[in-house]
Design a protein around this motif. Sequence first.
Motif, mmCIF file in Angstrom:
data_model
loop_
_atom_site.group_PDB
_atom_site.id
_atom_site.type_symbol
_atom_site.label_atom_id
_atom_site.label_comp_id
_atom_site.label_asym_id
_atom_site.label_seq_id
_atom_site.Cartn_x
_atom_site.Cartn_y
_atom_site.Cartn_z
ATOM 1 N N SER A 43 0.833 -1.214 0.000
ATOM 2 C CA SER A 43 0.000 0.000 0.000
ATOM 3 C C SER A 43 0.861 1.254 0.000
ATOM 4 N N THR A 44 1.984 1.221 0.688
ATOM 5 C CA THR A 44 2.894 2.373 0.688
ATOM 6 C C THR A 44 3.437 2.626 -0.713
ATOM 7 N N LEU A 45 3.768 1.553 -1.433
ATOM 8 C CA LEU A 45 4.249 1.706 -2.804
ATOM 9 C C LEU A 45 3.150 2.250 -3.711
ATOM 10 N N LEU A 46 1.931 1.755 -3.547
ATOM 11 C CA LEU A 46 0.807 2.271 -4.346
ATOM 12 C C LEU A 46 0.633 3.762 -4.106
ATOM 13 N N ASN A 47 0.705 4.191 -2.845
ATOM 14 C CA ASN A 47 0.570 5.619 -2.542
ATOM 15 C C ASN A 47 1.698 6.429 -3.163
ATOM 16 N N ALA A 48 2.915 5.898 -3.111
ATOM 17 C CA ALA A 48 4.064 6.625 -3.652
ATOM 18 C C ALA A 48 3.974 6.763 -5.172
ATOM 19 N N LEU A 49 3.505 5.723 -5.846
ATOM 20 C CA LEU A 49 3.441 5.750 -7.313
ATOM 21 C C LEU A 49 2.292 6.616 -7.821
ATOM 22 N N THR A 50 1.171 6.631 -7.105
ATOM 23 C CA THR A 50 -0.044 7.287 -7.624
ATOM 24 C C THR A 50 -0.474 8.485 -6.800
ATOM 25 N N LYS A 51 0.328 8.845 -5.784
ATOM 26 C CA LYS A 51 -0.032 9.948 -4.894
ATOM 27 C C LYS A 51 -1.426 9.737 -4.289
ATOM 28 N N SER A 52 -1.690 8.510 -3.854
ATOM 29 C CA SER A 52 -2.967 8.177 -3.224
ATOM 30 C C SER A 52 -2.813 8.264 -1.707
ATOM 31 N N ASP A 53 -3.899 7.989 -1.018
ATOM 32 C CA ASP A 53 -3.868 8.025 0.449
ATOM 33 C C ASP A 53 -4.486 6.756 1.032
ATOM 34 N N VAL A 54 -4.148 5.618 0.427
ATOM 35 C CA VAL A 54 -4.598 4.344 0.968
ATOM 36 C C VAL A 54 -3.996 4.171 2.363
ATOM 37 N N GLN A 55 -4.814 3.697 3.301
ATOM 38 C CA GLN A 55 -4.350 3.549 4.680
ATOM 39 C C GLN A 55 -3.141 2.621 4.752
ATOM 40 N N THR A 56 -2.125 3.062 5.471
ATOM 41 C CA THR A 56 -0.932 2.233 5.685
ATOM 42 C C THR A 56 -0.608 2.217 7.173
ATOM 43 N N GLU A 57 -0.082 1.102 7.633
ATOM 44 C CA GLU A 57 0.292 0.952 9.036
ATOM 45 C C GLU A 57 1.293 -0.185 9.131
ATOM 46 N N ASP A 58 2.235 -0.059 10.059
ATOM 47 C CA ASP A 58 3.270 -1.081 10.217
ATOM 48 C C ASP A 58 2.712 -2.273 11.000
ATOM 49 N N LEU A 59 1.728 -2.938 10.388
ATOM 50 C CA LEU A 59 1.070 -4.095 10.985
ATOM 51 C C LEU A 59 0.787 -5.119 9.905
#
Length: 576
Positions: A404-420
Amino acid sequence: MRRACVFKFEKEAPTNIYGTTSGLKPQQIKRLEQIGRRKIKSDQVVTSDIARLMTALSFEIGRQIGILAGREGEIYTVLVGNEREIEIPDLTGLRFGKRGLRGVRLVHTHLKNEPLNEDDLTDLALLRLDLIAAVGVVQEGLPGTVYLAHLLPPNPDEKIYEIHPPVSIHQLNLPLRSFLSALEAEFDSGERTRAVDGRKEKAILISVSNQPRIDQEASMDELAELARSARLVPIDRIHQRPKSFHPKFLLGEGKLKEVVMKALQQRADLLIFDQNLTPLQVKAIGEVTEMKVLDRTQLILDIFAQRAQTREAKVQVELAQLRYRLPRLAERSTALSRLTGGIGGRGPGETRLEVDRRRARDRIARLERELESLAEARARRRVRRVAHSIPILSIVGYTNAGKSTLLNALTKSDVQTEDLLFATLDTSTRRLRFPREREVIITDTVGFIQSLPPDLLGAFRSTLDELRDAHLLIHLIDISNPHFEQHMQTVQKILTELGLENTPQLLVFNKKDRIHPKTVATLCERYGGAIAISALQPESLGPLLAAIEKRLWEEGKTAPALPAASPTYKGVTPPS
């Protein structure tokens, strides 16, 4: 002293006598029954008269004798043992006290006037008795020294029990009613403090396995992360590597006793097994420990239930839970109940178990139909994407690899991410635009994990089927995890089970900022030119985007070849 619910014991005695009375004379059995008809004052541990009756008979028959007494002084059961110990019946359904104590005390004889032993103190803790007392037998069967112990509420020293100084039967003047009232108030105060502080439940992790020790440790590390993802606090780990597994408890009886003692010491709330347990094992362990017992599959299902946000995810999780629980309904007590008798329902009727099973199957059928409807809607969206000839890119990988972090970085999205682990369950789809009016559809799928519950994989299969339409899979790997190679194998195994082993893949190592650059370069070379990135550092994504464009448009022949000039991507500029 031992618990009858752990060790099988044959009961051969009158109603209020527990133990083996074989070899006793009728007159001795009658005296046991007389003890059972006595009553103790509610403010006394035991009267000197009852103690004298017990020690005299114990001396005469050469066996330990005990009584289980309630708060009002009523004697529930008279216990008969041998010269070394007595058996205690199953007290699971007997709890008249508050949460801290059971509301029952045990008074028994010691033929050699010896203090409380380890078995006595273990039973005090395991059974959560109000207190335990041993009355010594001296010459001619007279009562000798009295030894007392009781449980302690949570304390800084983590002591489980307090042992009182020995006294004679005539000096035993403990004001029992007020003492127990104050003790339970302390237990209750501790529980209220937990509630006010909002502290998370504490869990002890248990692994019973014959696999190599390094694999067992790795699996336990992952179990700890799963527990943390479920908002639990792992406070201890217990390993066992038995030659054979106990059919009833999975781990040995001695180890189980150790588990319970540690749980009491550390005030644990539940036990989590790294292995999957049978319904009978869950029931047996729960009865002995009187704690909540989970296995690996139940923990993962619980995490999914907590994290499901969309209707589709909720349906998938509920369906997996019902499929998991359906075969376990057989372990519930039916009590021979029949529900559909009467006019229009003559005959044997339906048992409670049959009704529960039928309701579960009906609910499963409804959820499957709803899931099919949601899958059809998703399929229509997929058809539209295919009709527009837009390449599809899917990010797959082990849970918490950073998808999800990669998806946000590539598309400038705000999908929830958490270190879990399993921080996100819902499939996210975004567009990623390349130069020369090129674009792709990029999707982020649910993470994989070893020993993924089959019911869960089956429920999410319709979601994972979207991977079949992908032109390229980005296999994202957390290179900072010491077990990343095992994670890679797990992902490949699941992809093979889904029939996706022939879909083109791009191997991407994430979190390179946590590893020494020379190590990263060596690993990339070892795995056939894998690409190393850090999803938190956009400047590191240029080589990944160039590789995606090359695989999709040059090798895939889905668009004209790349221009000679170094392109600029939306939001990301690759290094020169």
